[in-house]
Structures are given as C-alpha cells and as structure tokens.
Scaffold this motif. Structure first.
Motif, PDB file in Angstrom:
ATOM      1  N   HIS A  68      35.750 118.839  34.632  1.00 24.88           N
ATOM      2  CA  HIS A  68      34.834 118.889  35.770  1.00 24.88           C
ATOM      3  C   HIS A  68      35.597 118.756  37.078  1.00 24.88           C
ATOM      4  O   HIS A  68      36.487 117.919  37.193  1.00 24.88           O
ATOM      5  CB  HIS A  68      33.820 117.738  35.680  1.00 24.88           C
ATOM      6  N   MET A  69      35.213 119.526  38.059  1.00 24.49           N
ATOM      7  CA  MET A  69      35.848 119.436  39.369  1.00 24.49           C
ATOM      8  C   MET A  69      35.221 118.340  40.236  1.00 24.49           C
ATOM      9  O   MET A  69      35.906 117.722  41.026  1.00 24.49           O
ATOM     10  CB  MET A  69      35.774 120.779  40.099  1.00 24.49           C
ATOM     11  N   LEU A  70      33.916 118.110  40.120  1.00 20.24           N
ATOM     12  CA  LEU A  70      33.231 117.176  41.008  1.00 20.24           C
ATOM     13  C   LEU A  70      32.667 115.951  40.305  1.00 20.24           C
ATOM     14  O   LEU A  70      32.359 114.959  40.959  1.00 20.24           O
ATOM     15  CB  LEU A  70      32.090 117.897  41.747  1.00 20.24           C
ATOM     16  N   GLU A  71      32.499 116.016  39.021  1.00 22.12           N
ATOM     17  CA  GLU A  71      31.863 114.917  38.294  1.00 22.12           C
ATOM     18  C   GLU A  71      32.858 114.146  37.443  1.00 22.12           C
ATOM     19  O   GLU A  71      33.742 114.727  36.825  1.00 22.12           O
ATOM     20  CB  GLU A  71      30.766 115.440  37.352  1.00 22.12           C
ATOM     21  N   GLU A  72      32.658 112.835  37.421  1.00 20.76           N
ATOM     22  CA  GLU A  72      33.397 111.975  36.504  1.00 20.76           C
ATOM     23  C   GLU A  72      32.535 111.780  35.265  1.00 20.76           C
ATOM     24  O   GLU A  72      31.315 111.667  35.366  1.00 20.76           O
ATOM     25  CB  GLU A  72      33.658 110.633  37.176  1.00 20.76           C
ATOM     26  N   ALA A 103      36.934 113.087  37.909  1.00 19.39           N
ATOM     27  CA  ALA A 103      36.657 114.390  38.519  1.00 19.39           C
ATOM     28  C   ALA A 103      37.968 115.015  38.976  1.00 19.39           C
ATOM     29  O   ALA A 103      38.827 114.330  39.526  1.00 19.39           O
ATOM     30  CB  ALA A 103      35.712 114.212  39.705  1.00 19.39           C
ATOM     31  N   GLY A 104      38.123 116.292  38.719  1.00 17.34           N
ATOM     32  CA  GLY A 104      39.309 117.019  39.169  1.00 17.34           C
ATOM     33  C   GLY A 104      40.525 116.867  38.280  1.00 17.34           C
ATOM     34  O   GLY A 104      41.561 117.466  38.553  1.00 17.34           O
ATOM     35  N   GLU A 126      27.994 111.920  36.223  1.00 21.58           N
ATOM     36  CA  GLU A 126      27.236 112.191  37.435  1.00 21.58           C
ATOM     37  C   GLU A 126      26.363 113.420  37.219  1.00 21.58           C
ATOM     38  O   GLU A 126      26.555 114.173  36.274  1.00 21.58           O
ATOM     39  CB  GLU A 126      28.204 112.424  38.587  1.00 21.58           C
ATOM     40  N   ASN A 128      25.831 115.979  39.673  1.00 25.34           N
ATOM     41  CA  ASN A 128      26.080 116.666  40.933  1.00 25.34           C
ATOM     42  C   ASN A 128      25.524 118.090  40.866  1.00 25.34           C
ATOM     43  O   ASN A 128      25.940 118.876  40.014  1.00 25.34           O
ATOM     44  CB  ASN A 128      27.581 116.699  41.214  1.00 25.34           C
ATOM     45  N   ASN A 130      26.151 120.541  42.595  1.00 24.45           N
ATOM     46  CA  ASN A 130      27.148 121.540  42.993  1.00 24.45           C
ATOM     47  C   ASN A 130      28.331 121.606  42.037  1.00 24.45           C
ATOM     48  O   ASN A 130      29.351 122.196  42.361  1.00 24.45           O
ATOM     49  CB  ASN A 130      27.656 121.217  44.400  1.00 24.45           C
ATOM     50  N   GLU A 131      28.209 121.013  40.871  1.00 26.93           N
ATOM     51  CA  GLU A 131      29.312 120.905  39.926  1.00 26.93           C
ATOM     52  C   GLU A 131      29.896 122.252  39.528  1.00 26.93           C
ATOM     53  O   GLU A 131      29.188 123.252  39.405  1.00 26.93           O
ATOM     54  CB  GLU A 131      28.834 120.155  38.672  1.00 26.93           C
TER      55      GLU A 131
END
Length: 170
Positions: A68-72, A103-104, A126, A128, A130-131
């Motif tokens: 995931h880029m935005l979520e943990e 995330a990331g 999360e 998100n 926008n994930e």
C-alpha cells in the motif's frame, strides 16, 4: 438504507458488541485464494480504521502479494499458525506474533496457511479513500478513488496524447 446488521442504536450511537454477533463473510478465488472474516469496524460504524477478525483455512492464501502506498496495515495472530510472505522472504507466524506493513514500504505481503488447522488473526488498516495498491507479481495497480485497476507496465509519458501545437481558436 443499510440492511447489514450493525451495533449502531436508534440514535446512531455505536454501542459495545461481541465479535460473535458480527456475521462471518466469505470469499474465494479459485482453489488458492480465500478466507472468511468478521468485519468488526464496519459493524461498529467505523469510517477511518478497518479491523477484521480473519480466519485462513489450511492450504489457502489470503490475497495476492501487495503493498500500500497510503495505508498502513497490521496483523496480530490469535490462534494457529501461518506463513507470511514478505517480498522474497517467508516468516512462520504463530499465536502472539504481530507484523506491521507501513504505508509506502514497497515490499509485497500476503499470508499462506501452511498448517493443517485454521489460523485466526486480526487485521487492522486504514480506510483511505485515495489508496493506491501495487501487486508486484501481476503488475496490477489498484486506485481506490477510481474503483479501478491498471496494468503498471502500460506507462505513458506526461505529454503523450496531448496536442502540444498552438492552434488558433475559432
């Protein structure tokens, strides 16, 4: 109107509930992927954090390897055992073990139940809107905001397809 059971009372207040009151949901894809889960946070009316009790049957994999880029995401093993696949490495996990996927962190993760008994664990993540999720093995890129998936190899240049020559407006 939402017909799913919930812990929200008539005033819209989330009240305490037993995880046993949350219905099991199941999914599968072919003979390799699938699990059953109780979506605890959804039952409680949560909007920002997802929590589910998941059960992975023997021989099953939880998902495609992904990051995931935005979520943990985090997982805590309650009972049983399974194998965590993290990039090219594998790690045996058992009751009491915990893992965090920040995330990331560009290393795919998934679980596989190598044992002969179900493995139960809690997944926390999360929600998100926008994930962006990457699937290293298939090259798929999931964009939640758009509700779509894309082939990562189909890259285009920034100006590709644009008419960059000045034209007189009519």
């Amino acid at each position: 109107m939402n017909d799913k059971p919930t812990s929200l009372n008539a005033d819209g207040i989330s009240e305490p509930f037993s995880s046993d009151s949350v219905p099991w949901e199941e999914w599968s894809e072919g003979s390799r992927y699938g699990s059953k889960f109780r979506y605890l946070s959804g039952f409680g009316g949560a909007n920002h954090v997802g929590v589910q009790l998941e059960e992975l049957a023997p021989g099953m994999q939880s998902s495609l390897n992904h990051y995931h880029m935005l979520e943990e995401e985090q997982a805590f093993i309650l009972e049983g055992e399974m194998t965590l696949r993290l990039g090219d490495k594998t790690y045996p996990m058992k009751a009491g073990d915990h893992v965090v996927f920040p995330a990331g962190q560009k290393v795919g993760h998934s679980f596989y139940n190598h044992s002969d008994a179900p493995c139960r664990f809690i997944m926390i993540g999360e929600k998100n809107p926008n994930e962006v999720v990457f699937y290293p093995e298939t090259g798929r890129v999931g964009v939640r905001l758009m509700g779509e998936g894309y082939d990562r190899s189909a890259v285009m240049e920034y100006w590709q397809g644009a008419d960059t020559e000045r034209k007189n407006p009519k």
